[in-house]
Design a protein around this motif. Structure first.
Motif, PDB file in Angstrom:
ATOM      1  N   THR A  75       7.193  -4.591   1.238  1.00 28.68           N
ATOM      2  CA  THR A  75       6.822  -3.105   1.409  1.00 28.68           C
ATOM      3  C   THR A  75       7.856  -2.418   0.629  1.00 28.68           C
ATOM      4  OG1 THR A  75       5.983  -3.560   3.363  1.00 28.68           O
ATOM      5  CG2 THR A  75       6.285  -1.434   2.722  1.00 28.68           C
ATOM      6  N   GLN A  76       9.294  -2.534   0.567  1.00 26.49           N
ATOM      7  CA  GLN A  76      10.209  -1.754  -0.030  1.00 26.49           C
ATOM      8  C   GLN A  76       9.954  -2.154  -1.648  1.00 26.49           C
ATOM      9  OE1 GLN A  76      14.237  -2.604   0.736  1.00 26.49           O
ATOM     10  NE2 GLN A  76      14.956  -1.751  -0.783  1.00 26.49           N
ATOM     11  N   ILE A  77       9.612  -3.269  -2.084  1.00 33.80           N
ATOM     12  CA  ILE A  77       9.431  -3.283  -3.671  1.00 33.80           C
ATOM     13  C   ILE A  77       8.120  -2.653  -3.802  1.00 33.80           C
ATOM     14  CG2 ILE A  77       8.590  -5.293  -5.079  1.00 33.80           C
ATOM     15  CD1 ILE A  77      10.639  -7.228  -3.407  1.00 33.80           C
ATOM     16  N   LEU A  78       7.150  -2.894  -2.954  1.00 31.29           N
ATOM     17  CA  LEU A  78       5.832  -2.050  -3.236  1.00 31.29           C
ATOM     18  C   LEU A  78       6.338  -0.323  -3.613  1.00 31.29           C
ATOM     19  CD1 LEU A  78       3.256  -3.436  -0.686  1.00 31.29           C
ATOM     20  CD2 LEU A  78       3.305  -3.846  -3.322  1.00 31.29           C
ATOM     21  N   ASN A  79       7.020  -0.059  -2.681  1.00 29.48           N
ATOM     22  CA  ASN A  79       7.361   1.409  -2.644  1.00 29.48           C
ATOM     23  C   ASN A  79       8.457   1.782  -3.717  1.00 29.48           C
ATOM     24  OD1 ASN A  79       7.542   4.265  -1.674  1.00 29.48           O
ATOM     25  ND2 ASN A  79       9.302   3.607  -0.829  1.00 29.48           N
ATOM     26  N   ASP A  80       9.400   1.017  -4.061  1.00 32.10           N
ATOM     27  CA  ASP A  80      10.206   1.136  -4.863  1.00 32.10           C
ATOM     28  C   ASP A  80      10.064   0.948  -6.548  1.00 32.10           C
ATOM     29  OD1 ASP A  80      11.852   1.890  -2.940  1.00 32.10           O
ATOM     30  OD2 ASP A  80      13.219   0.131  -2.876  1.00 32.10           O
ATOM     31  N   GLU A  81       9.278  -0.281  -6.632  1.00 38.05           N
ATOM     32  CA  GLU A  81       8.976  -0.860  -7.860  1.00 38.05           C
ATOM     33  C   GLU A  81       7.413  -0.593  -8.286  1.00 38.05           C
ATOM     34  OE1 GLU A  81      11.317  -1.876  -9.859  1.00 38.05           O
ATOM     35  OE2 GLU A  81      12.861  -1.714  -8.524  1.00 38.05           O
ATOM     36  N   MET A  82       6.608  -1.046  -7.697  1.00 38.52           N
ATOM     37  CA  MET A  82       5.066  -1.057  -8.135  1.00 38.52           C
ATOM     38  C   MET A  82       4.829   0.392  -7.882  1.00 38.52           C
ATOM     39  SD  MET A  82       1.642  -0.725  -6.852  1.00 38.52           S
ATOM     40  CE  MET A  82       1.736  -0.887  -5.213  1.00 38.52           C
ATOM     41  N   LYS A  83       4.976   1.146  -7.151  1.00 40.67           N
ATOM     42  CA  LYS A  83       4.275   2.648  -6.842  1.00 40.67           C
ATOM     43  C   LYS A  83       5.068   3.325  -8.301  1.00 40.67           C
ATOM     44  CE  LYS A  83       2.130   5.951  -4.637  1.00 40.67           C
ATOM     45  NZ  LYS A  83       1.683   6.708  -5.831  1.00 40.67           N
ATOM     46  N   MET A  84       6.199   3.232  -8.643  1.00 38.24           N
ATOM     47  CA  MET A  84       6.793   3.780  -9.557  1.00 38.24           C
ATOM     48  C   MET A  84       6.102   3.424 -10.852  1.00 38.24           C
ATOM     49  SD  MET A  84      10.514   3.343 -11.443  1.00 38.24           S
ATOM     50  CE  MET A  84      10.244   1.905 -12.080  1.00 38.24           C
ATOM     51  N   TRP A  85       5.712   2.331 -11.008  1.00 34.88           N
ATOM     52  CA  TRP A  85       5.421   1.611 -12.392  1.00 34.88           C
ATOM     53  C   TRP A  85       3.621   2.283 -12.090  1.00 34.88           C
ATOM     54  CZ3 TRP A  85       7.314   0.968 -16.520  1.00 34.88           C
ATOM     55  CH2 TRP A  85       8.837   0.652 -16.691  1.00 34.88           C
ATOM     56  N   ALA A  86       2.924   2.147 -11.049  1.00 35.02           N
ATOM     57  CA  ALA A  86       1.878   2.498 -11.200  1.00 35.02           C
ATOM     58  C   ALA A  86       1.476   3.745 -11.512  1.00 35.02           C
ATOM     59  CB  ALA A  86       1.179   2.306  -9.690  1.00 35.02           C
ATOM     60  N   ASP A  87       2.326   4.623 -10.993  1.00 39.33           N
ATOM     61  CA  ASP A  87       2.153   6.100 -11.237  1.00 39.33           C
ATOM     62  C   ASP A  87       2.371   6.487 -12.582  1.00 39.33           C
ATOM     63  OD1 ASP A  87       1.859   6.502  -8.336  1.00 39.33           O
ATOM     64  OD2 ASP A  87       3.992   7.405  -8.054  1.00 39.33           O
ATOM     65  N   PHE A  88       3.375   5.483 -13.292  1.00 35.27           N
ATOM     66  CA  PHE A  88       3.636   5.959 -14.677  1.00 35.27           C
ATOM     67  C   PHE A  88       2.466   5.484 -15.639  1.00 35.27           C
ATOM     68  CE2 PHE A  88       5.445   4.263 -18.671  1.00 35.27           C
ATOM     69  CZ  PHE A  88       5.934   5.288 -19.125  1.00 35.27           C
ATOM     70  N   LEU A  89       1.861   3.919 -15.255  1.00 33.76           N
ATOM     71  CA  LEU A  89       0.827   3.629 -16.235  1.00 33.76           C
ATOM     72  C   LEU A  89      -0.586   4.097 -15.795  1.00 33.76           C
ATOM     73  CD1 LEU A  89       2.371  -0.068 -15.984  1.00 33.76           C
ATOM     74  CD2 LEU A  89       2.425   1.434 -17.992  1.00 33.76           C
ATOM     75  N   PHE A  90      -0.592   4.578 -14.724  1.00 31.56           N
ATOM     76  CA  PHE A  90      -2.238   5.108 -14.241  1.00 31.56           C
ATOM     77  C   PHE A  90      -1.836   6.528 -13.615  1.00 31.56           C
ATOM     78  CE2 PHE A  90      -2.141   0.441 -13.747  1.00 31.56           C
ATOM     79  CZ  PHE A  90      -2.872   0.117 -14.935  1.00 31.56           C
ATOM     80  N   PRO A  91      -1.473   7.531 -14.187  1.00 31.38           N
ATOM     81  CA  PRO A  91      -1.041   8.904 -13.636  1.00 31.38           C
ATOM     82  C   PRO A  91      -2.421   9.217 -12.892  1.00 31.38           C
ATOM     83  CG  PRO A  91      -1.336   9.046 -15.860  1.00 31.38           C
ATOM     84  CD  PRO A  91      -1.324   7.310 -15.629  1.00 31.38           C
ATOM     85  N   ARG A  92      -3.538   9.123 -13.140  1.00 31.96           N
ATOM     86  CA  ARG A  92      -4.634   9.517 -12.568  1.00 31.96           C
ATOM     87  C   ARG A  92      -4.980   8.577 -10.948  1.00 31.96           C
ATOM     88  NH1 ARG A  92      -8.534  10.781 -17.329  1.00 31.96           N
ATOM     89  NH2 ARG A  92      -7.094  12.120 -18.400  1.00 31.96           N
ATOM     90  N   GLY A  93      -4.114   7.635 -11.076  1.00 29.52           N
ATOM     91  CA  GLY A  93      -4.120   6.802  -9.654  1.00 29.52           C
ATOM     92  C   GLY A  93      -5.609   5.706  -9.915  1.00 29.52           C
ATOM     93  N   SER A  94      -5.926   5.639 -10.941  1.00 33.41           N
ATOM     94  CA  SER A  94      -7.065   4.787 -11.065  1.00 33.41           C
ATOM     95  C   SER A  94      -6.802   3.363 -11.402  1.00 33.41           C
ATOM     96  CB  SER A  94      -7.892   5.113 -12.317  1.00 33.41           C
ATOM     97  OG  SER A  94      -7.483   5.196 -13.461  1.00 33.41           O
ATOM     98  N   PHE A  95      -6.213   2.512 -10.235  1.00 38.15           N
ATOM     99  CA  PHE A  95      -5.811   1.111 -10.457  1.00 38.15           C
ATOM    100  C   PHE A  95      -6.220   0.607  -9.172  1.00 38.15           C
ATOM    101  CE2 PHE A  95      -2.055   2.843  -8.585  1.00 38.15           C
ATOM    102  CZ  PHE A  95      -1.546   1.603  -7.582  1.00 38.15           C
ATOM    103  N   LEU A  96      -6.379  -0.818  -9.255  1.00 40.16           N
ATOM    104  CA  LEU A  96      -6.641  -1.695  -8.286  1.00 40.16           C
ATOM    105  C   LEU A  96      -5.574  -2.740  -7.995  1.00 40.16           C
ATOM    106  CD1 LEU A  96      -9.033  -2.128  -6.198  1.00 40.16           C
ATOM    107  CD2 LEU A  96      -9.941  -3.938  -7.739  1.00 40.16           C
ATOM    108  N   PHE A  97      -5.058  -2.871  -6.836  1.00 42.51           N
ATOM    109  CA  PHE A  97      -3.855  -3.632  -6.602  1.00 42.51           C
ATOM    110  C   PHE A  97      -4.562  -4.837  -5.749  1.00 42.51           C
ATOM    111  CE2 PHE A  97      -0.174  -5.168  -3.695  1.00 42.51           C
ATOM    112  CZ  PHE A  97       0.378  -5.441  -4.656  1.00 42.51           C
TER     113      PHE A  97
END
Length: 66
Positions: A14-36
């Motif tokens: 969960t920490q990795i999701l919050n610290d790493e995945m969420k940061m990159w997802a927000d950067f790569l998909f600023p509109r939030g249009s991704f599927l994890f």
């Protein structure tokens, strides 16, 4: 990608999701249009801590198995 010290558990995941995945997802998909997608690991049962985090953050998760 991040280096993991020790064993993976639900809290670390969960920490990795919050610290790493969420940061990159927000950067790569600023509109939030991704599927994890995560695998069917025993640390991720229905209602688990990581699953709750994904719901709270409104991250759409692909059902497993896909």
């Amino acid at each position: 990608m991040c280096k993991i010290e020790g064993n993976m558990n639900a809290e670390l995941y969960t920490q990795i999701l919050n610290d790493e995945m969420k940061m990159w997802a927000d950067f790569l998909f600023p509109r939030g249009s991704f599927l994890f997608q995560h695998d069917n690991d025993w640390r991720f049962p229905i209602g688990c801590f990581a699953c709750q985090f994904l719901r709270i953050m409104s991250i759409q998760v692909l059902d497993w198995p896909a």
